[in-house]
Design a protein around this motif. Structure first.
Motif, short mmCIF file in Angstrom:
data_model
loop_
_atom_site.label_atom_id
_atom_site.label_comp_id
_atom_site.label_asym_id
_atom_site.label_seq_id
_atom_site.Cartn_x
_atom_site.Cartn_y
_atom_site.Cartn_z
N LEU A 1 0.84 -1.20 0.00
CA LEU A 1 0.00 0.00 0.00
C LEU A 1 0.88 1.25 0.00
O LEU A 1 1.33 1.68 1.06
N PRO A 2 1.12 1.82 -1.16
CA PRO A 2 1.97 3.01 -1.20
C PRO A 2 1.40 4.09 -0.28
O PRO A 2 0.18 4.26 -0.20
N GLY A 3 2.29 4.76 0.42
CA GLY A 3 1.85 5.85 1.30
C GLY A 3 1.42 5.39 2.68
O GLY A 3 1.08 6.19 3.54
N HIS A 4 1.42 4.07 2.90
CA HIS A 4 1.08 3.57 4.24
C HIS A 4 2.37 3.19 4.94
O HIS A 4 2.94 2.15 4.65
N GLN A 5 2.77 4.03 5.85
CA GLN A 5 4.06 3.75 6.50
C GLN A 5 3.86 2.97 7.78
O GLN A 5 2.97 3.28 8.58
N SER A 6 4.68 1.97 7.98
CA SER A 6 4.58 1.18 9.22
C SER A 6 5.64 1.64 10.20
O SER A 6 6.73 2.04 9.82
N SER A 7 5.30 1.54 11.48
CA SER A 7 6.29 1.86 12.52
C SER A 7 6.17 0.79 13.59
O SER A 7 5.35 -0.13 13.48
N VAL A 8 6.96 0.92 14.65
CA VAL A 8 6.90 -0.08 15.71
C VAL A 8 5.47 -0.19 16.25
O VAL A 8 4.96 -1.27 16.50
N GLY B 1 2.52 0.84 14.81
CA GLY B 1 1.37 0.64 13.95
C GLY B 1 1.59 1.05 12.52
O GLY B 1 2.72 1.06 12.03
N VAL B 2 0.49 1.39 11.86
CA VAL B 2 0.54 1.74 10.44
C VAL B 2 -0.16 3.09 10.25
O VAL B 2 -1.24 3.30 10.81
N GLU B 3 0.48 3.97 9.49
CA GLU B 3 -0.17 5.25 9.16
C GLU B 3 -1.06 4.99 7.96
O GLU B 3 -0.58 4.64 6.88
#
Ligand SMILES: O=P(O)(O)OC[C@H]1O[C@H](O[C@H]2O[C@H](CO)[C@@H](O)[C@H](O)[C@H]2O)[C@H](O)[C@@H](O)[C@@H]1O
Length: 906
Positions: free
Chosen positions: A362-369, A371-373
């Protein structure tokens, strides 16, 4: 759902509820609204009953007895979470089988639906008087059965209540008399009046009720008659596509039309659920969606009610990218799930796989520790392994009349023999064939055990789901293996494998678990394995060991079990031999490791934890727009009597104002003096947790001996009075750095005034001194370029900072440092910190606030303070305007008095 099946009496599907919670609950702004705002301080009037003289109570404590929440808080003192309201749970099926009798007086007979016991137990808990929530459960009726049935079969047979006793242990294999498969009429017509009758039957005047989802094929023009045809089709996409792929099996190849038809049914079925939820939803309700059948509902609901609070729990594994990407509807599924506010998984690897799939698909969906934006929303990802109802189990397994007799009957029946026990669903993911192969190998390799060991394996007859998952073919393979073992190693007086292809009554099952010398779970993939938890719980006296597949989600949670690879038959055979030979001391030692896990594994704790996590996240979402201005009086009130204090400060923007040139952001003399004084007090642990590198922190703060330092967003730590920096990124692959540097250098050349800051791990591109528009445009461009070029290859996070973007490994963040610092105090009574002050100003500091909120510390004693404007959203509890306020605050802490502090600013 991936949890095991076993017989559960209909009590697990209790309709019982209770409305006594109303008297002890905080008053709510909306009649049915679940409330979890942190509107503390100024709203004591929102409480009906407060005992100010009582000691503050931890949130965890309060949750153990939710009725106390409202009695032991200090509403004036700190922002708190109120945990009450209404929960709407949606699961694929209700806990009943429904039989339509065509009888005018009583058109419906309800039977018990076996399986998914952990989930149904959690619903039962939510509906009970022990929970402070009102509960509504929405689920499909399942395939509706008819009274007209196979010759000789009664309705009661079909309701699957009657089970053969285990005392038929000597019966030939397989045992007859298991549950009878429901007979489905190809076309069933049910009138609206009769459907209403069922809805009434499931309703309950006391606020807790079940609501059926009807999935008819057609409804007559006047809306009266619903016709149910080919009812099993609603399972096809879930079972043939999702279940298979999520368990690392490629779905069977079918023609495109079948596939599309299944997908369309799945979508329609999810839509029917979403409609049903919306019919009953009131603003403020919490909606909890369960499992792989319902993955599209979160986005469907979000599209219609933007601020609905939605959590999703996946009970089965989530596969890695290479498998998941094979799913034709992979994007729809991910986007469907991302409609949630929180998605919880059984194990950390499943959560990681999900984040990585979002990142890559999913372009533009950034994951981090954390969760997901997702389109401007942060979707929180949690690991919450589900538990079992330990309380009920212990009671049933140890206190039921006759249970001890049953245990000794089984033991005596197999005197002189070791009993290995297994209980699994019949679908191939449970690895029963592998178990039998290993048992064959064991008897072959260790002939001394022949005639002395018996494997009692219970494999329920294929249910409708099992059949969809290839259960019938697997049942044949199991029967063949059983025959092979008994043929080769059996004698007139000894049958090595006793296989029961049926459900057995729960007392007999528990008695069998208690009597066993070894538990054997060989799933080739499962989300959570209830049998393993039940086995450990019932072994509290004998301490028999458990061999548990490393492919079960439960293995990451049961460290004390012996983990095995069900594909490695030789080693597994040896593990069986070793486990049977373990001494009492070894068994006891192993059991001691398992006990604490089991204690925290109850289904009640799981429900409480899930809700607590969701409420913490929602608390930010809801009330995070503004944070109340800090009241120093409250800080000092809790600070003064405390003796185990933790201070955590971010640096830039928190202890020093933001300035144009990073190298000019230096600590003031006053700040250094305050830090020195506070760090000199033995009751205080004082830490600077910054994005800055080691050199900067050492140069400007290193002279304060008692100060702990953490550099580069948690990549490095230096404990007080030590010169050694611990590298927490040692195992990280830093192969991304050259590529990121190359891209950042290119942008730096194009954006006048921008600079590149190269640290040991993190790389920061600053544009504070550049033209603002050009800077922020290029920040986005650089972020995209970095993500495109390294996504899928390296697990790094691109963070948006204050006029900068920073890149660092995803697995590192400031929240982990805070968790570690809290843990350093030690667990248990009197050890945890009794005062925490944590101050920060930017997004990376939110990880610290989140970690504190998710800790088990009493929130009264935790002061998360965000520095910034009054409109700032944060997970902190309080706010100050600027770094100078933080230094003032430290001055008051040093002096230990509050007199000179200005009154809170609004
Ligand atoms: O975690 P922190 O201690 O807040 O550090 C975060 C970053 O701060 C620095 O950059 C920021 O502050 C500079 C000085 O005020 C400012 O010029 C810049 O625009 C800000 O982004 C620092 O240079 C970074 O290394 C830190 O990661």
């Amino acid at each position: 759902m991936a949890t095991d099946d076993h017989d559960k009496p209909p009590e697990s599907a209790s309709l019982e509820g209770d409305d006594r919670d109303t008297e002890l609950r905080p008053t709510q702004s909306k009649s049915s609204a679940a409330s979890f705002r942190s509107d503390s301080i100024s709203s004591p009037s929102s409480f009906v009953s407060v005992d100010e003289s009582t000691e503050p109570q931890s949130l965890v404590g309060a949750l153990e007895d939710p009725s106390k929440i409202n009695l032991k808080v200090h509403p004036k003192d700190y922002p708190r979470l109120e945990l009450s309201g209404r929960i709407i749970s949606a699961s694929y099926c209700l806990p009943h089988n429904f039989v339509y009798t065509h009888n005018e007086n009583e058109p419906w007979t309800l039977g018990h639906r076996p399986g998914t016991s952990a989930m149904f137990d959690s619903f039962q808990f939510l509906s009970s008087h022990k929970s402070s929530w009102k509960h509504l459960h929405i689920g499909w009726t399942g395939e509706i059965l008819q009274k007209r049935s196979r010759k000789g079969m009664t309705i009661e047979d079909m309701a699957i209540e009657d089970r053969p006793p285990l005392s038929r242990l000597s019966a030939p294999v397989p045992l007859n008399g298991g549950p009878i498969n429901p007979q489905l009429d190809p076309s069933l017509r049910i009138s609206r009046a009769d459907r209403n009758r069922l809805e009434q039957k499931l309703g309950n005047s006391r606020g807790n009720r079940m609501v059926p989802v009807w999935l008819p094929s057609t409804i007559s023009d006047d809306g009266n008659f619903a016709t149910f045809r080919d009812q099993t089709k609603w399972r096809h996409y879930s079972e043939h596509e999702l279940f298979q792929l999520f368990h690392y099996k490629f779905p069977q190849v079918t023609d495109g039309r079948t596939k599309l038809g299944r997908w369309e049914d799945y979508r329609r079925m999810n839509k029917a659920f979403a409609d049903r939820i919306l019919e009953t939803y009131s603003p403020g309700d919490i909606v909890m969606i369960h499992d792989y059948h319902l993955l599209l509902i979160p986005a469907m609901l979000r599209a219609r009610v933007g601020d609905m609070k939605i959590s999703l729990f996946l009970h089965i594994p989530f596969p890695n990218f290479e498998y998941f990407r094979c799913l034709a509807q992979r994007r729809d599924i991910l986007l469907g799930m991302l409609g949630s506010d929180m998605i919880a998984f059984q194990a950390i690897s499943y959560a990681d796989h999900f984040k990585s799939c979002c990142q890559q698909l999913l372009p533009g969906h950034q994951s981090s520790v954390s969760g997901v934006e997702a389109q401007g929303r942060h979707v929180n990802i949690e690991i919450l392994p589900v538990g079992i109802n330990t309380e009920t189990l212990v009671k049933a397994a140890f206190s039921e009349p006759n249970i001890d007799l049953k245990v000794s009957n089984i033991s005596n029946g197999f005197q002189g023999k070791k009993i290995i026990v297994g209980r699994d669903r019949v679908d191939p993911t449970r690895g029963v064939v592998q178990k039998l192969q290993a048992f064959y190998m064991f008897l072959d390799r260790y002939p001394e055990w022949r005639g002395k060991v018996i494997l009692i394996q219970i494999t329920a007859e294929p249910s409708i789901e099992d059949k969809e998952r290839g259960g019938e073919e697997n049942a044949k393979a199991i029967a063949r293996m059983v025959k092979a073992i008994n043929g080769r190693f059996g004698t007139v007086g000894h049958i090595p494998v006793r296989h029961f292809s049926t459900y057995i009554p729960k007392e007999e099952y528990y008695a069998l678990l208690r009597a066993a010398d070894l538990g054997l779970i060989t799933s080739v993939r499962d989300g959570m394995n209830t049998t393993s938890l039940e086995f450990v719980t019932t072994q509290k006296k004998n301490h028999s060991p458990l061999l548990l597949s490393e492919f079960s989600g439960t293995s990451s949670n049961l460290n004390g079990a012996i983990h095995i690879n069900p594909w490695d038959l030789l080693r597994l055979a040896k593990a069986i031999n070793d486990a049977l030979l373990m001494s009492d001391r070894e068994r006891q030692a192993m059991y001691n490791v398992l006990t604490p896990t089991m204690q925290s594994n109850s289904v009640q704790k799981w429900v409480e934890k899930s809700l607590r996590r969701l409420c913490v996240h929602m608390d930010v979402h809801e009330a995070g727009e503004t944070r109340p201005a800090l009241d120093i009086g409250v800080v000092l009130k809790y600070f003064s009597p405390s003796t185990r204090r933790l201070f955590v400060f971010d640096y830039d923007g928190t202890l020093t104002p933001i300035v144009e040139d990073p190298s000019a952001a230096l600590p003031s003399g006053t700040l250094l003096n305050h830090l020195k004084t506070i760090a000199a007090d033995k009751r205080n642990a004082v830490w600077i947790v910054s994005g800055r590198d080691q050199d900067f922190l050492t140069k400007w703060l290193g002279s304060i001996e008692g100060l702990g330092l953490s550099a580069e967003h948690g990549s490095f730590m230096k404990y007080p009075h030590s010169n050694e920096w611990i590298n927490l990124t040692e195992r990280e692959d830093m192969g991304w750095q050259p590529k990121v540097l190359e891209l950042a250098r290119g942008i730096t050349q194009n954006v006048p005034g921008s600079v590149l800051e190269r640290k040991r791990v993190a790389i920061t591109w600053h544009y504070r001194r550049a033209d603002p528009k050009l800077g922020s445009y290029n920040a986005k461009a650089l972020t995209n370029k970095i993500q495109r070029s390294i996504s899928g290859k390296y697990d790094v996070e691109v963070m948006t900072g204050k006029a900068n973007i920073e890149v660092r490994p995803r697995s590192i963040n400031k929240g982990q440092v805070v968790r570690r610092l809290v843990n350093d105090f030690g667990a248990g009574a009197g050890k945890a910190p009794d005062f925490v002050l944590c101050v920060g100003d930017d997004t990376t500091d939110e990880d610290m606030f989140r970690a504190l909120r998710l800790s088990e510390l009493p929130m009264t004693n935790v002061f998360g303070i965000v520095v910034g404007h009054s409109t700032k959203r944060s997970m902190a509890s309080w706010r100050v305007d600027a770094p100078e306020d933080v230094i003032d605050l430290l001055g008051h802490v040093v002096e230990g008095r509050e007199t000179a502090f200005p009154s809170p600013k609004s």
